[in-house]
Design an enzyme around this catalytic site. Structure first.
Site, short mmCIF file in Angstrom:
data_model
loop_
_atom_site.label_atom_id
_atom_site.label_comp_id
_atom_site.label_asym_id
_atom_site.label_seq_id
_atom_site.Cartn_x
_atom_site.Cartn_y
_atom_site.Cartn_z
N PRO A 9 -24.20 17.12 12.42
CG PRO A 9 -24.31 15.01 11.45
CD PRO A 9 -23.36 16.11 11.78
CG ASN A 10 -28.54 14.93 15.52
OD1 ASN A 10 -29.64 15.02 14.99
ND2 ASN A 10 -27.80 13.85 15.42
NE ARG A 17 -27.46 15.90 20.36
CZ ARG A 17 -26.30 15.79 19.77
NH1 ARG A 17 -25.74 16.83 19.19
NH2 ARG A 17 -25.70 14.63 19.73
CE1 TYR A 22 -22.94 16.96 23.26
CE2 TYR A 22 -25.19 16.10 23.33
CZ TYR A 22 -23.84 15.93 23.05
OH TYR A 22 -23.39 14.73 22.55
CG ASN A 73 -19.05 19.74 17.50
OD1 ASN A 73 -18.88 18.54 17.25
ND2 ASN A 73 -19.62 20.15 18.63
CB ALA A 76 -22.79 11.46 15.47
CG HIS A 79 -17.72 9.41 17.40
ND1 HIS A 79 -16.67 9.83 18.20
CD2 HIS A 79 -18.80 10.16 17.78
CE1 HIS A 79 -17.11 10.77 19.04
NE2 HIS A 79 -18.39 10.99 18.79
CG ASP A 86 -10.35 10.53 2.89
OD1 ASP A 86 -9.37 10.36 3.66
OD2 ASP A 86 -10.87 9.60 2.24
CD GLU A 97 -12.38 16.26 15.92
OE1 GLU A 97 -11.81 15.98 14.84
OE2 GLU A 97 -12.69 15.40 16.75
CG HIS A 99 -15.68 16.88 20.17
ND1 HIS A 99 -16.61 16.48 19.24
CD2 HIS A 99 -14.47 16.56 19.66
CE1 HIS A 99 -15.99 15.92 18.22
NE2 HIS A 99 -14.68 15.96 18.44
CB SER A 101 -19.52 16.37 25.83
OG SER A 101 -19.34 15.62 24.63
NE ARG A 106 -21.08 12.16 26.05
CZ ARG A 106 -21.86 12.63 25.08
NH1 ARG A 106 -21.39 13.58 24.26
NH2 ARG A 106 -23.09 12.18 24.93
NE ARG A 110 -21.80 9.90 22.92
CZ ARG A 110 -22.72 10.21 22.01
NH1 ARG A 110 -22.41 10.95 20.96
NH2 ARG A 110 -23.96 9.79 22.15
C1 DQA Z 1 -20.21 16.19 20.25
C2 DQA Z 1 -19.89 14.77 20.78
C3 DQA Z 1 -20.36 13.71 19.81
O1 DQA Z 1 -20.09 12.43 20.31
C4 DQA Z 1 -21.86 13.83 19.59
O2 DQA Z 1 -22.29 12.88 18.64
C5 DQA Z 1 -22.29 15.20 19.23
C6 DQA Z 1 -21.68 16.34 19.93
C7 DQA Z 1 -19.84 17.28 21.28
O3 DQA Z 1 -19.83 18.43 20.87
O4 DQA Z 1 -19.60 17.00 22.45
O5 DQA Z 1 -23.20 15.39 18.45
O6 DQA Z 1 -19.43 16.42 19.09
#
Ligand code: DQA
Length: 154
Positions: A9-10, A17, A22, A73, A76, A79, A86, A97, A99, A101, A106, A110
């Site tokens: 998401p996002n 953003r 980011y 990635n 959110a 978390h 699963d 995985e 990220h 950031s 943070r 997170r």
């Molecule tokens: C993220 C870190 C997450 O906490 C956040 O919700 C994201 C991006 C990162 O790539 O740093 O959407 O996964």
């Protein structure tokens, strides 16, 4: 070797953003960079981003028969999504995985990843370069698994 690169998401909003966290690259810029690395490594990458947990779950599960590994990635969902956890547990291919950031530096919420417990490895805090690092590491990891199978040691 085929790798699925999944973004949650996002992350479609990258570039606009919170660029101070980011960066200014769009997801397309990042995917292009990963694709260049994939060509160098002789790996085929497919890319998918979704804002919907169920779509991500479907794609993780379906990847089991189609891909050798996943770079993901979960954004959110990292978390709080036991459904993603699963799904990662349900497949036999390795999931790295990523990220952008450093989630450990943070906000409190997170700092914990529920999905990391099922991941083969985690890369965080290297910006968009993290996807490339994850791809290289995943390729080596899969190569090692394949060699072990050939030698009959696993
Ligand atoms: C993220 C870190 C997450 O906490 C956040 O919700 C994201 C991006 C990162 O790539 O740093 O959407 O996964």
């Amino acid at each position: 070797m085929k790798i699925l690169v999944l973004n949650g998401p996002n992350l479609n909003m990258l570039g606009k953003r919170e660029p101070e966290i980011y960066g200014y690259e769009t997801l397309e810029d990042i995917n292009d960079k990963v694709d260049v690395c994939a060509h160098e490594l002789g790996v085929k990458c497919d890319f998918l981003q979704s804002n919907h947990e169920g779509v991500l779950v479907d794609n993780i599960c379906e990847a089991n028969d189609k891909y050798d590994g996943i770079v993901m990635n979960p954004a959110a969902l990292t978390h709080y999504s036991y459904a993603i956890l699963d799904a990662i547990k349900a497949v036999s291919i390795p999931v790295i995985e990523v990220h952008i950031s450093n989630i450990h530096a943070r906000e409190e919420f997170r700092r914990h990843s529920v999905t990391a417990a099922a991941a083969a490895g985690i890369v965080a805090g290297f910006g968009s370069e993290g996807y490339v690092i994850a791809l290289r590491a995943l390729k080596n990891m899969i190569g090692t698994i394949d060699e072990s199978v050939e030698l009959n040691v696993v």
